[in-house]
Write a protein that holds these residues in place. Structure first.
Motif, mmCIF file in Angstrom:
data_model
loop_
_atom_site.group_PDB
_atom_site.id
_atom_site.type_symbol
_atom_site.label_atom_id
_atom_site.label_comp_id
_atom_site.label_asym_id
_atom_site.label_seq_id
_atom_site.Cartn_x
_atom_site.Cartn_y
_atom_site.Cartn_z
ATOM 1 N N ARG A 61 -53.432 33.287 -9.003
ATOM 2 C CA ARG A 61 -54.430 32.800 -8.055
ATOM 3 C C ARG A 61 -53.991 31.501 -7.376
ATOM 4 O O ARG A 61 -54.239 31.297 -6.188
ATOM 5 C CB ARG A 61 -55.755 32.597 -8.797
ATOM 6 N N THR A 62 -53.338 30.620 -8.146
ATOM 7 C CA THR A 62 -52.960 29.321 -7.576
ATOM 8 C C THR A 62 -51.919 29.452 -6.473
ATOM 9 O O THR A 62 -51.797 28.566 -5.629
ATOM 10 C CB THR A 62 -52.407 28.393 -8.674
ATOM 11 N N MET A 63 -51.161 30.548 -6.463
ATOM 12 C CA MET A 63 -50.112 30.739 -5.460
ATOM 13 C C MET A 63 -50.559 31.665 -4.334
ATOM 14 O O MET A 63 -49.734 32.108 -3.531
ATOM 15 C CB MET A 63 -48.854 31.301 -6.124
ATOM 16 N N ARG A 64 -51.836 31.926 -4.266
ATOM 17 C CA ARG A 64 -52.329 32.889 -3.278
ATOM 18 C C ARG A 64 -51.998 32.468 -1.846
ATOM 19 O O ARG A 64 -51.567 33.289 -1.030
ATOM 20 C CB ARG A 64 -53.839 33.048 -3.448
ATOM 21 N N GLY A 65 -52.183 31.191 -1.527
ATOM 22 C CA GLY A 65 -51.921 30.726 -0.169
ATOM 23 C C GLY A 65 -50.471 30.897 0.232
ATOM 24 O O GLY A 65 -50.161 31.358 1.340
ATOM 25 N N VAL A 66 -49.554 30.525 -0.665
ATOM 26 C CA VAL A 66 -48.128 30.666 -0.366
ATOM 27 C C VAL A 66 -47.763 32.146 -0.275
ATOM 28 O O VAL A 66 -47.010 32.565 0.617
ATOM 29 C CB VAL A 66 -47.278 29.964 -1.447
ATOM 30 N N ARG A 67 -48.299 32.938 -1.193
ATOM 31 C CA ARG A 67 -47.986 34.373 -1.206
ATOM 32 C C ARG A 67 -48.421 35.034 0.102
ATOM 33 O O ARG A 67 -47.693 35.852 0.681
ATOM 34 C CB ARG A 67 -48.681 35.028 -2.401
ATOM 35 N N GLN A 68 -49.590 34.685 0.591
ATOM 36 C CA GLN A 68 -50.072 35.269 1.841
ATOM 37 C C GLN A 68 -49.209 34.828 3.022
ATOM 38 O O GLN A 68 -48.915 35.628 3.922
ATOM 39 C CB GLN A 68 -51.526 34.867 2.069
ATOM 40 N N ALA A 69 -48.793 33.549 3.029
ATOM 41 C CA ALA A 69 -47.946 33.060 4.120
ATOM 42 C C ALA A 69 -46.603 33.780 4.128
ATOM 43 O O ALA A 69 -46.081 34.160 5.190
ATOM 44 C CB ALA A 69 -47.737 31.553 3.978
ATOM 45 N N VAL A 70 -46.036 33.986 2.941
ATOM 46 C CA VAL A 70 -44.754 34.688 2.840
ATOM 47 C C VAL A 70 -44.894 36.137 3.308
ATOM 48 O O VAL A 70 -44.066 36.645 4.091
ATOM 49 C CB VAL A 70 -44.233 34.623 1.389
ATOM 50 N N SER A 71 -45.939 36.807 2.857
ATOM 51 C CA SER A 71 -46.141 38.210 3.254
ATOM 52 C C SER A 71 -46.361 38.327 4.756
ATOM 53 O O SER A 71 -45.830 39.236 5.412
ATOM 54 C CB SER A 71 -47.343 38.790 2.498
ATOM 55 N N ARG A 72 -47.120 37.423 5.318
ATOM 56 C CA ARG A 72 -47.423 37.478 6.748
ATOM 57 C C ARG A 72 -46.158 37.306 7.592
ATOM 58 O O ARG A 72 -45.932 38.039 8.558
ATOM 59 C CB ARG A 72 -48.438 36.388 7.090
ATOM 60 N N THR A 73 -45.309 36.349 7.236
ATOM 61 C CA THR A 73 -44.097 36.118 8.025
ATOM 62 C C THR A 73 -43.087 37.247 7.838
ATOM 63 O O THR A 73 -42.373 37.613 8.778
ATOM 64 C CB THR A 73 -43.459 34.769 7.635
ATOM 65 N N LYS A 74 -43.043 37.814 6.649
ATOM 66 C CA LYS A 74 -42.137 38.955 6.446
ATOM 67 C C LYS A 74 -42.582 40.155 7.272
ATOM 68 O O LYS A 74 -41.750 40.858 7.871
ATOM 69 C CB LYS A 74 -42.074 39.318 4.963
#
Length: 551
Positions: A338-351
């Motif tokens: 949960r704590t990495m949700r923001g980074v995970r979403q940013a990475v997925s979006r740019t990929k």
């Protein structure tokens, strides 16, 4: 330090003598008294004594300027202060002008002679009497030339020969009337104003260049760089930044430790910890402090670790925690949770948008591509000058560095540069991206590096005053903590304080405190100016600095 009390007293007496002299000249009653006694003593017309007032005025300003040099124990400031004190003592007591100012000047003269052994600091390396003489002559000759031209073309005065015009122009520098007979008051006032302006300016600017804290242009030699490389180790994540070329270096007598620094505004500013064996740090610090004493520079270091701060404190420096460095351990880093949700979403979006990441050593990148990366990084910088000092190498494409690039549609949209942290770590040096690139590009590049690098730990950005921001956000925080946090958020509009903290916090780092070491609270303003200027965040006007460098 021996004689500290004596030096402090001398400094304040010098300021007092200068201020009293200025008051005696600028206050109408004092000015009339000065002119009257000078006229009586020299048997001159009262109108001719404006020169004496000018001399006293300039001397008073000089004493106020000299106080700063005396505080730093400058030998040259002491010599000039003695000369000024003699001049003022004769002016005030010999001419029966102002008894109070005369007694202060006499006391200053006696004190200066009695404490001469304490004023031993050498002139700064690039500041010499020749520059001061050149400035004095340039301004004096300019004033003479302008007045000579004015007297040559003006018609509202009796005809003058070349010699008389030259004499009138020279005397105007000190406010003394010459052979010219003016028929128009405006012309006489203009000639006197031009002369006094250039005369006073010549003296004061020459004094400034004699006394100023010069900033010698540092340049590490290839031999020094190699010696510093040999001292790099695993302990300090900021050690590699000591290889910036715009620094001086001093080594311990054993050669096992070194301190690098740059001189800014009279501050010999170090960054991070000394290099080499911690057991040998005291030897390097002693050499560094000896250089500071020799030239009366203020010692200071920013971004040192807790161990480094402890060692600096043993040498009498005060220590202030200024923030935390974000360090990520790659073995435990993950995008899950949960704590990495923001980074995970940013990475997925740019990929999904088609961004790809390449991680390469700089030495493996073709020269043409490196040149392109340097040009792009400069374009994306957003400021006229390169920022950073304590956590910046100052050059792109260093052979030992690791470059991370984000590419989209065949073009480079972002770049990171990491420098070595010993054999097992990396430290972030440069982080740039195209402003038109999608949000999340930086998160993508950092995450890809953390997930794939063989390095065990990676140092990210420095978060200034992180603890203050966190405390101000906690439930139950007191009014002081909340006010401090609000103040930092206010200044974050111009300096990335809260922004960098929040960006670093996304990666769940461990926070490593960093400290500022400085001599005393009274030195903090000067040290602060040096720190801000070194980091490219402000300080003295660049326009003024460029003008002074051209003189």
């Amino acid at each position: 330090m021996a004689g500290a009390t004596s030096v402090a007293v001398i400094t304040w007496v010098t300021r007092l003598a200068g201020l009293l002299t200025l008051v005696s000249v600028l206050v109408p009653a004092g000015r009339r008294t000065l002119r009257g006694h000078v006229a009586e003593w020299l048997e001159l017309p009262n109108e001719a004594t404006v020169g004496a007032a000018t001399v006293a005025l300039v001397t008073g300003v000089l004493l106020v300027m000299l106080a700063a040099g005396l505080k730093r124990r400058k030998r040259r400031a002491w010599q000039l202060a003695v000369a000024a004190a003699v001049l003022l003592t004769v002016s005030h007591l010999g001419l029966r002008h102002v008894l109070g100012a005369g007694l202060v000047s006499l006391a200053l003269l006696i004190a200066l002679i009695a404490t001469r052994r304490h004023f031993i600091a050498l002139p700064d390396p690039v500041t010499g009497r020749w520059r001061a003489i050149r400035v004095f002559l340039q301004l004096a000759l300019a004033g003479i030339a302008i007045n000579f031209t004015l007297l040559s073309i003006a018609r509202a005065l009796d005809p003058l020969g070349v010699g008389d015009r030259l004499l009138q122009s020279v005397l105007a520098l000190v406010g003394v009337s010459g052979p010219a007979v003016f028929h128009a008051m405006w012309l006489e006032d203009l000639s006197a104003a031009v002369g006094l302006l250039f005369g006073i300016g010549a003296v004061l600017l020459a004094a400034y260049f004699l006394l100023r804290s010069a900033e010698p242009a540092p340049e590490l030699t290839d031999d020094e760089v190699e010696r510093l490389r040999a001292l790099l180790g695993e302990r300090d994540s900021l050690g590699y930044f000591a290889l910036r070329r715009d620094k001086f270096v001093v080594f311990s007598k054993s050669g096992k430790a070194a301190v690098t620094y740059r001189v800014i505004a009279g501050v010999a500013l170090c960054s991070a910890d000394p290099l080499g064996d911690p057991e040998a740090w005291p030897g390097a610090i002693e050499e560094y402090l000896d250089v500071c004493r020799r030239y009366a520079w203020t010692p200071a270091t920013m971004g040192c670790s807790e161990l480094g701060a402890t060692v600096w404190a043993r040498f009498g420096l005060e220590v202030l925690e200024i923030g935390d460095e974000a360090v990520v351990d790659t073995a435990t880093f993950t995008l899950e949770g949960r704590t990495m949700r923001g980074v995970r979403q940013a990475v997925s979006r740019t990929k999904r948008a088609g961004y790809t990441v390449r991680i390469r050593k700089a030495e493996d990148i073709p020269a043409a591509e490196l040149d392109e990366l340097r040009a792009l990084a400069a374009t994306w910088r957003g400021t006229d000058t390169e920022r950073g000092f304590s956590m910046a190498l100052g050059r792109m494409g260093d052979p030992d560095s690791v470059l991370v690039t984000a590419e989209h549609d065949g073009g480079i949209r972002g770049v990171l540069q990491f420098v070595p942290w010993g054999e097992k770590g990396l430290s972030l040096d440069v982080m740039r991206r195209d402003r038109s690139a999608d949000n999340g590009v930086n998160e993508l590049m950092i995450s890809e590096l953390l997930l794939t690098t063989p390095a065990q730990h990676v140092s990210l950005n420095f978060a200034a005053f992180r603890a203050v921001l966190e405390q101000g956000q906690r439930i139950g925080a007191g009014p002081v903590a909340r006010l401090s946090a609000r103040t930092l958020r206010f200044f974050s509009r111009w300096i990335q304080i809260e922004t960098l903290y929040r960006f670093n916090a996304k990666f769940q780092p461990r926070w490593v405190p960093r400290y500022l070491a400085y001599p005393a609270a009274r030195d903090l303003p000067r040290v602060g100016v040096a720190v801000f200027e070194a980091e490219g965040l402000g300080g003295r006007s660049p326009l003024l600095l460029r003008a002074l460098q051209r003189v």
